[in-house]
Design a protein around this motif. Structure first.
Motif, PDB file in Angstrom:
ATOM      1  N   MET A  94       9.679  48.509  16.485  1.00  0.00           N
ATOM      2  CA  MET A  94      10.100  47.149  16.140  1.00  0.00           C
ATOM      3  C   MET A  94       8.950  46.348  15.532  1.00  0.00           C
ATOM      4  SD  MET A  94      12.272  46.169  19.531  1.00  0.00           S
ATOM      5  CE  MET A  94      13.555  47.254  20.152  1.00  0.00           C
ATOM      6  N   GLU A  95       9.305  45.519  14.564  1.00  0.00           N
ATOM      7  CA  GLU A  95       8.347  44.551  14.040  1.00  0.00           C
ATOM      8  C   GLU A  95       8.112  43.504  15.127  1.00  0.00           C
ATOM      9  OE1 GLU A  95       6.769  44.768  11.102  1.00  0.00           O
ATOM     10  OE2 GLU A  95       7.822  46.661  10.770  1.00  0.00           O
ATOM     11  N   LEU A  96       7.012  42.787  15.041  1.00  0.00           N
ATOM     12  CA  LEU A  96       6.663  41.806  16.069  1.00  0.00           C
ATOM     13  C   LEU A  96       7.780  40.792  16.305  1.00  0.00           C
ATOM     14  CD1 LEU A  96       4.644  40.606  18.071  1.00  0.00           C
ATOM     15  CD2 LEU A  96       3.642  39.324  16.163  1.00  0.00           C
ATOM     16  N   ALA A  97       8.377  40.273  15.261  1.00  0.00           N
ATOM     17  CA  ALA A  97       9.433  39.263  15.429  1.00  0.00           C
ATOM     18  C   ALA A  97      10.622  39.833  16.189  1.00  0.00           C
ATOM     19  CB  ALA A  97       9.879  38.727  14.066  1.00  0.00           C
ATOM     20  N   GLU A  98      11.006  41.070  15.898  1.00  0.00           N
ATOM     21  CA  GLU A  98      12.126  41.701  16.599  1.00  0.00           C
ATOM     22  C   GLU A  98      11.767  41.951  18.061  1.00  0.00           C
ATOM     23  OE1 GLU A  98      15.007  45.663  16.275  1.00  0.00           O
ATOM     24  OE2 GLU A  98      13.265  45.500  14.965  1.00  0.00           O
ATOM     25  N   LYS A  99      10.568  42.466  18.303  1.00  0.00           N
ATOM     26  CA  LYS A  99      10.126  42.714  19.668  1.00  0.00           C
ATOM     27  C   LYS A  99      10.063  41.404  20.452  1.00  0.00           C
ATOM     28  CE  LYS A  99       6.332  44.636  22.374  1.00  0.00           C
ATOM     29  NZ  LYS A  99       4.971  45.182  22.353  1.00  0.00           N
ATOM     30  N   ASN A 100       9.568  40.347  19.835  1.00  0.00           N
ATOM     31  CA  ASN A 100       9.438  39.056  20.525  1.00  0.00           C
ATOM     32  C   ASN A 100      10.786  38.388  20.801  1.00  0.00           C
ATOM     33  OD1 ASN A 100       6.738  39.021  21.095  1.00  0.00           O
ATOM     34  ND2 ASN A 100       6.179  37.559  19.512  1.00  0.00           N
ATOM     35  N   ARG A 101      11.849  38.851  20.198  1.00  0.00           N
ATOM     36  CA  ARG A 101      13.177  38.323  20.542  1.00  0.00           C
ATOM     37  C   ARG A 101      13.668  38.874  21.880  1.00  0.00           C
ATOM     38  NH1 ARG A 101      14.065  38.640  14.963  1.00  0.00           N
ATOM     39  NH2 ARG A 101      15.056  40.674  15.044  1.00  0.00           N
ATOM     40  N   ILE A 102      13.178  40.061  22.278  1.00  0.00           N
ATOM     41  CA  ILE A 102      13.739  40.719  23.460  1.00  0.00           C
ATOM     42  C   ILE A 102      12.733  41.034  24.560  1.00  0.00           C
ATOM     43  CG2 ILE A 102      15.612  41.778  22.130  1.00  0.00           C
ATOM     44  CD1 ILE A 102      13.948  44.458  22.384  1.00  0.00           C
ATOM     45  N   SER A 103      11.451  41.016  24.256  1.00  0.00           N
ATOM     46  CA  SER A 103      10.482  41.584  25.201  1.00  0.00           C
ATOM     47  C   SER A 103      10.246  40.746  26.444  1.00  0.00           C
ATOM     48  CB  SER A 103       9.142  41.859  24.505  1.00  0.00           C
ATOM     49  OG  SER A 103       8.331  40.698  24.504  1.00  0.00           O
ATOM     50  N   HIS A 104       9.785  41.415  27.466  1.00  0.00           N
ATOM     51  CA  HIS A 104       9.411  40.809  28.741  1.00  0.00           C
ATOM     52  C   HIS A 104       8.294  39.792  28.551  1.00  0.00           C
ATOM     53  CE1 HIS A 104       6.824  44.135  27.770  1.00  0.00           C
ATOM     54  NE2 HIS A 104       5.979  43.845  28.750  1.00  0.00           N
ATOM     55  N   ARG A 105       7.302  40.153  27.750  1.00  0.00           N
ATOM     56  CA  ARG A 105       6.161  39.265  27.524  1.00  0.00           C
ATOM     57  C   ARG A 105       6.605  38.014  26.770  1.00  0.00           C
ATOM     58  NH1 ARG A 105       3.113  42.824  25.848  1.00  0.00           N
ATOM     59  NH2 ARG A 105       2.270  43.169  27.922  1.00  0.00           N
ATOM     60  N   ALA A 106       7.432  38.200  25.761  1.00  0.00           N
ATOM     61  CA  ALA A 106       7.921  37.050  24.998  1.00  0.00           C
ATOM     62  C   ALA A 106       8.718  36.110  25.894  1.00  0.00           C
ATOM     63  CB  ALA A 106       8.771  37.520  23.818  1.00  0.00           C
ATOM     64  N   ALA A 107       9.520  36.660  26.799  1.00  0.00           N
ATOM     65  CA  ALA A 107      10.316  35.817  27.706  1.00  0.00           C
ATOM     66  C   ALA A 107       9.418  34.996  28.621  1.00  0.00           C
ATOM     67  CB  ALA A 107      11.270  36.676  28.527  1.00  0.00           C
ATOM     68  N   SER A 108       8.388  35.609  29.179  1.00  0.00           N
ATOM     69  CA  SER A 108       7.491  34.852  30.067  1.00  0.00           C
ATOM     70  C   SER A 108       6.673  33.837  29.276  1.00  0.00           C
ATOM     71  CB  SER A 108       6.596  35.795  30.872  1.00  0.00           C
ATOM     72  OG  SER A 108       5.764  36.561  30.028  1.00  0.00           O
ATOM     73  N   MET A 109       6.271  34.190  28.071  1.00  0.00           N
ATOM     74  CA  MET A 109       5.514  33.252  27.229  1.00  0.00           C
ATOM     75  C   MET A 109       6.388  32.078  26.791  1.00  0.00           C
ATOM     76  SD  MET A 109       2.376  34.336  26.906  1.00  0.00           S
ATOM     77  CE  MET A 109       1.518  35.842  27.339  1.00  0.00           C
ATOM     78  N   ARG A 110       7.643  32.357  26.444  1.00  0.00           N
ATOM     79  CA  ARG A 110       8.564  31.269  26.062  1.00  0.00           C
ATOM     80  C   ARG A 110       8.790  30.324  27.240  1.00  0.00           C
ATOM     81  NH1 ARG A 110      11.134  35.170  22.971  1.00  0.00           N
ATOM     82  NH2 ARG A 110      12.619  35.644  24.597  1.00  0.00           N
TER      83      ARG A 110
END
Length: 177
Positions: free
Chosen positions: A152-168
Motif C-alpha cells: 500500500m501507498e502511505l495514503a492508503e495505509k494511513n486510511r486503515i492502519s493501527h498507527r494512523a488510528a491512534s495518531m488521528r
C-alpha cells in the motif's frame, strides 16, 4: 511543536502525514518488559518527560497473532530483530488460522499534564509470503484483504492502519483542547 520520540523513521513519516508540527527526536528510553503496550508506553513517556520538559509523544505497537496466543505482542520489536518476517512465516507454516491484529498505543504528555493515551487497531491476517516494498517491519506479511501493508501507498495505509488510528485520535484531542 511536539517531539515524537522514536528512532524509527518509518513511524515518523506515517505520523507526520497525520499530525502537523511533529519533530522526530531519537532520545532513547527504557522499554520495560511488561504485559501490555500501555505499560511500556507510559513508563517510557514518564522517563522522557523527566528529561525533556516539553510536549512529547511516543508510540509502541505490536503484532498479535491469534494462533500463536498473541505472540509476538509486546515483544514485536525484539522478534522482528531476531527472527524477522521469515521466522514468523516459519512459525505459521501449516497453521490455517492466520488471524492477527496490529495494535498501536500513542502516549502524549507535556509539563503539568498527566500522560494521555490513544490507541488504534487494525485486523488482518498473516500472509503465506512477504509481499511489497513499502512500509517497514511486519508490513510485508500482514495482509488486510488481499494486500499486504507493504503493498500500500502511505495514503492508503494511513486510511486503515493501527498507527494512523491512534495518531488521528491524538490529533483530534489536540485540536479539541
Amino acid at each position: 511543536m511536539i517531539s515524537f520520540i522514536t528512532s524509527n523513521k518509518g513511524k515518523y513519516v506515517e505520523a507526520r502525514a497525520i499530525i502537523d508540527g511533529l519533530e522526530q527526536k531519537d532520545l532513547g528510553y527504557t522499554e520495560i518488559q511488561a504485559d501490555t503496550l500501555e505499560e511500556v508506553a507510559v513508563y517510557g513517556i514518564n522517563e522522557i518527560m523527566a528529561r525533556l520538559k516539553e510536549p512529547a509523544m511516543l508510540e509502541d505497537a505490536g503484532l498479535f497473532i491469534e494462533a500463536l496466543g498473541g505472540f509476538p505482542g509486546v515483544y514485536s520489536a525484539y522478534v522482528q530483530k531476531t527472527i524477522g518476517n521469515e521466522g514468523i512465516l516459519r512459525l505459521m507454516d501449516g497453521i490455517s488460522n492466520r488471524k492477527a491484529f496490529f495494535k498501536s498505543v500513542v502516549v502524549y504528555s507535556e509539563p503539568g499534564l498527566e500522560p494521555r493515551m490513544f490507541q488504534g487497531i487494525v485486523e488482518g491476517q498473516i500472509g503465506h509470503e512477504a509481499r511489497g516494498s513499502s512500509g517497514f517491519g511486519y508490513d510485508p506479511i500482514f495482509y488486510v484483504g488481499e494486500k499486504s501493508l507493504a503493498e500500500m501507498e502511505l495514503a492508503e495505509k494511513n486510511r486503515i492502519s493501527h498507527r494512523a488510528a491512534s495518531m488521528r485520535a491524538l490529533d483530534e484531542w489536540l485540536e479539541g483542547r
